[in-house]
Design an enzyme around this catalytic site. Sequence first.
Site, PDB file in Angstrom:
ATOM      1  N   ASP A 191      40.633  38.069 -28.072  1.00 29.10           N
ATOM      2  CA  ASP A 191      41.464  38.794 -28.360  1.00 29.10           C
ATOM      3  C   ASP A 191      42.538  39.343 -28.452  1.00 29.10           C
ATOM      4  O   ASP A 191      42.773  37.422 -29.066  1.00 29.10           O
ATOM      5  CB  ASP A 191      41.745  39.989 -27.423  1.00 29.10           C
ATOM      6  CG  ASP A 191      40.041  40.849 -26.409  1.00 29.10           C
ATOM      7  OD1 ASP A 191      39.264  40.056 -26.930  1.00 29.10           O
ATOM      8  OD2 ASP A 191      40.196  41.660 -25.738  1.00 29.10           O
ATOM      9  N   HIS A 208      41.312  34.923 -25.275  1.00 32.70           N
ATOM     10  CA  HIS A 208      42.742  35.204 -25.926  1.00 32.70           C
ATOM     11  C   HIS A 208      43.355  34.220 -27.243  1.00 32.70           C
ATOM     12  O   HIS A 208      43.365  32.611 -26.829  1.00 32.70           O
ATOM     13  CB  HIS A 208      43.831  35.908 -25.537  1.00 32.70           C
ATOM     14  CG  HIS A 208      43.871  36.847 -24.344  1.00 32.70           C
ATOM     15  ND1 HIS A 208      43.243  36.798 -23.460  1.00 32.70           N
ATOM     16  CD2 HIS A 208      43.986  38.492 -24.742  1.00 32.70           C
ATOM     17  CE1 HIS A 208      42.697  37.914 -22.729  1.00 32.70           C
ATOM     18  NE2 HIS A 208      43.042  38.970 -23.585  1.00 32.70           N
TER      19      HIS A 208
END
Length: 237
Positions: free
Chosen positions: A46, A188
Amino acid sequence: MGKRWLVLLLLCLTAVLGRGAEEIVTVNAPAAEIPAETKYIALTFDDGPRMGTTDRLLDGLKERGASATFFLVGERVAENRQLVERMAAEGHQIGNHTWSHVRLQGAGEATIRQEIRKTQETLEQLVGKGDYWLRPPYGQMDEKERSYVSVPMVQWSVDPRDWEKRDVQKVKKAVLAAAKPNVIILMHDIYPTSVDAALEIVDALEEQGYIFVTVKELLALNGITPQPGVLYRSGKG
């Protein structure tokens, strides 16, 4: 046969077996050796893309023959277009993480539609038409809010909280402890420690026989037809 080719072959077989017998065409081809208990797993990222971390991650994934799914923040796409184009060219799945990483739960219909639409249009202009699946920031949306979404949505089943730990070995340990076939791992790609941990995780799990696939591939390999507005947490649904 490489791991990527194995995944593509199994996806083709899944599609064929789902058709009527009268539609199946027999061809003279050698039988493929398909492992009886192949372990598939999905690694997702993400908040990117970000030059300096995402590019290094792509290098490492390519070297290892691993696929991943990237949920991109729309406002970061234009300045990192080469990274997005590379994701598409190298077979990774690209998804929508809203335009400005706003919490969609409670945001209201107009905001939700705009945040999704702007990123969708940006990605289409850059890498072409497609159903860019949505990962809602923070992973939550109410039932009414889901009705505003015209693509499948993806949550996760393993969250090592890499954004909080910022420690390679702690993140790696957390993922390896929770890893099992069909899980969707959340990470991430904007943190150097997360990139380092992700590549060590791929190495460790590939040694255990895991094959890294996109979320779309993971669902297809389990015979799941994704539906708009439905939030999927693992390869089992």
